[in-house]
Design an enzyme around this catalytic site. Sequence first.
Site, short mmCIF file in Angstrom:
data_model
loop_
_atom_site.label_atom_id
_atom_site.label_comp_id
_atom_site.label_asym_id
_atom_site.label_seq_id
_atom_site.Cartn_x
_atom_site.Cartn_y
_atom_site.Cartn_z
N ASP A 62 0.43 -0.81 -0.03
CA ASP A 62 -0.10 -0.21 0.16
C ASP A 62 1.05 1.02 -0.01
OD1 ASP A 62 -2.07 2.12 0.63
OD2 ASP A 62 -2.54 1.49 2.69
N LYS A 68 2.97 11.45 -3.46
CA LYS A 68 1.63 10.60 -4.05
C LYS A 68 0.46 11.52 -5.13
CE LYS A 68 -1.71 7.14 -3.54
NZ LYS A 68 -2.82 5.92 -2.26
N GLU A 128 -7.63 0.51 -4.72
CA GLU A 128 -7.35 0.32 -3.17
C GLU A 128 -8.69 -0.47 -2.67
OE1 GLU A 128 -5.80 4.31 -2.11
OE2 GLU A 128 -3.82 4.13 -2.79
N ASP A 155 -12.61 5.58 2.54
CA ASP A 155 -11.07 5.43 2.67
C ASP A 155 -11.52 6.81 3.51
OD1 ASP A 155 -8.39 5.81 3.32
OD2 ASP A 155 -8.22 4.40 0.97
P1 ADP Z 1 -2.75 7.05 3.88
O1 ADP Z 1 -3.99 6.58 3.13
O2 ADP Z 1 -3.27 8.80 2.87
O3 ADP Z 1 -1.58 6.63 3.62
P2 ADP Z 1 -3.46 6.38 6.69
O4 ADP Z 1 -4.49 5.64 5.94
O5 ADP Z 1 -2.31 5.94 6.82
O6 ADP Z 1 -3.33 7.50 5.49
O7 ADP Z 1 -3.62 7.62 7.72
C1 ADP Z 1 -3.73 8.11 8.01
C2 ADP Z 1 -4.59 9.08 10.02
O8 ADP Z 1 -5.09 8.71 9.89
C3 ADP Z 1 -3.14 10.13 9.94
O9 ADP Z 1 -3.91 11.60 9.34
C4 ADP Z 1 -3.69 9.90 11.44
O10 ADP Z 1 -3.14 10.53 11.93
C5 ADP Z 1 -4.59 8.68 11.26
N1 ADP Z 1 -5.27 8.13 12.77
C6 ADP Z 1 -4.23 6.99 12.39
N2 ADP Z 1 -4.81 6.53 14.21
C7 ADP Z 1 -5.43 6.95 14.37
C8 ADP Z 1 -6.79 6.93 15.50
N3 ADP Z 1 -6.36 5.93 16.61
N4 ADP Z 1 -7.74 7.54 15.33
C9 ADP Z 1 -7.23 8.78 14.68
N5 ADP Z 1 -7.21 9.34 13.43
C10 ADP Z 1 -5.67 7.96 13.37
MG MG Z 2 -4.59 5.26 2.25
#
Ligand code: ADP
Ligand code: MG
Length: 660
Positions: free
Chosen positions: A21, A86, A189, A219
């Site tokens: 991912d 990205k 995704e 998402d």
């Molecule tokens: P991307 O797909 O953009 O790479 P992710 O799916 O990894 O992102 O999500 C990252 C986001 O999720 C960040 O803003 C992070 O702060 C938030 N996040 C991760 N864990 C938690 C949580 N326990 N509660 C709220 N937000 C969260």
């Molecule tokens: Mg993602």
Amino acid sequence: MVHPDPQSDDQRSRSVIVGIDLGTTNSLVAIADEKGPRVLAASDDAALLPSAVRYEGPVAAPRTVVGTDAKDRAVEFPHTTITSIKRLMGRSLADSTADLVYLPYTVIEGDHATARVAVPLEGGVRVVSPQEVSAAILAALKARAESVLGVPVNKAVVTVPAYFDDAQRQATRDAGHLAGLDIVRIVNEPTAAALAYGIGLDRDAKRNRKDESIVAVFDLGGGTFDLSILRLTPAASAAETSFFQVLATSGDTRLGGDDIDHALVALFTRELRERGWLRADTDPAPAVRRALKQFAEEVKHRLSDADDARIRIDVGDGTESRVYERTITRAELESISLPLVERTADACDRALRDAARELGASSVDEAKRAIDAVVLVGGSTRMPLVRRRVAEFFGVEPYTALDPDLVVALGAAVQASLLSGASTGSLLLDVVPLSLGIETVGGAVAKLIIRNAPVPARATEMFSTSVDGQTSIKLAVYQGEREMAADCRMLGEFHLRNLPPMPAGIPQVEVEFLVDANGVLRVSAAERRTGKHAAIQVVPNHGLTRDEVDRMERDSFTHARTDMTRHRIVDLIVNGRMDLKWIGDRLTKLGPKLEPAYRAELESLASSLRSMIDAAEHDWTSASPDAIHQAKDALDKASVRLQEISITESLRSEPGAPKV
Ligand code: ADP
Ligand code: MG
């Protein structure tokens, strides 16, 4: 003492395909083997690799720091730390302008108008492509997988957003190549997320109540929000394949967990200013900003599980103690986040409206009721507020059993294991995001593949020439929903050359469009009589943002009527001119052999068509396509006898085919 058997190692490594991912904020690598799908991490808490790359050292041979260290010190090194790369993948500088204001590093224009990053290093500025930055992230994931598995890893399935176009997918593929990874499949995704939940892997289809199911994938990540609606057609037996089709996608490229962090930082900053600990007229120092941002994110995470969280930040300057302490409740966080979360509902509505068309549903509500499962993806869907809002919107409890951060990588690993032959039974089907076609004479676009067609997609159409003796035919490939090429986006052009001179309309050019399972487009053209052929793989330099896709789509609705009229008029002008030329030529040649009355009739019909066409060419808006059509039709009918008389009647083999 035992030696590792190189043969068996090699065999094992050949069958290893990891799932990756490659996220805007975080990236992960996973594998699915006999132990089931799992994320690969050096230690438990380090499954997520922040998608941040810092360059340092001499310009000629820079080093890269990837992941947590790069993320944590991004505020200190704003010009050499590349985050959210990205957003720039496969896009031109012009496409990226909306994002540039949010990116602290310098983005410039490279070859073919592509976006590049200019990184100031010791001894000069190094220009790096988004593909290289992504390759650094992929290389770190590859190294991690190799160290956990103990075998070389050379193949991967990588996920991309469903709305990624050819160029963005191709750029992702190129990044893999640079990292020494053969990307064997690019998967959407949301499709990966559904697979992670085993949706579509149900072997015993008889247990399914219905033939197909509709899945919504919600998402909400760090910086982007995507909603996708998928249709799953399950395998009827173990020997057959299940199909996933993306029915609709929508979202917001500027909405995610980062916005909630920023809202919290704004709150903290305001309160620090009220206490007089921060000057009102300047931004806090980088170290303070970094601390505030980190505290904000931590507090937000804690409040996903707890009802309140305490923060304590020392903002002292060494001379006096200044400790900012505060308890923040979940209710407080939710009131800050609510307007942001509400914005997801708009995108959900839009996707449902699109999906309704595909599903034959008459309303958004009916489409909503057709949804069997809602899957949550992305770290921000851990927030209870988001979960409540999703459940309320769709009227079903969303799937949350899997960690929303990991679900896409796990699904990619499942797909990888299907491809490596470790398991069988699922074929993924995605869709073409925008219609694809060829420009025809007069500037209209003949669409070969219509938007939302499932991939792989193939279409062929016959074209001919409009000018006598053409030895080269230009084929321009366009993407978009509008009728005129000028309103669509050109993806590339190529020529079919070295044709022997032939009268207009005689060459028979078969054009084939092929969109492969990864969404990459190949266009080929072959002239049937001579066997000459030419092809291009559209290796696009830049892609479209989803905002643009949305805009192009909206435009196509707004302009649908005028566009259709214009396309029709253009076709009538082109075909009418060909008729006039043909009849004119015959009249010159055969004139003396015709009865004067018939000849006069033809001449008068031809002259009235000609004046209509001239007027339409001058100003198409006041032309009446019906009237032109009638005039052309009258001339066509009257010229039937002329055709019979003509000794060269074979010269017009395909009078109606559009001409390129
Ligand atoms: P991307 O797909 O953009 O790479 P992710 O799916 O990894 O992102 O999500 C990252 C986001 O999720 C960040 O803003 C992070 O702060 C938030 N996040 C991760 N864990 C938690 C949580 N326990 N509660 C709220 N937000 C969260
Ligand atoms: Mg993602």
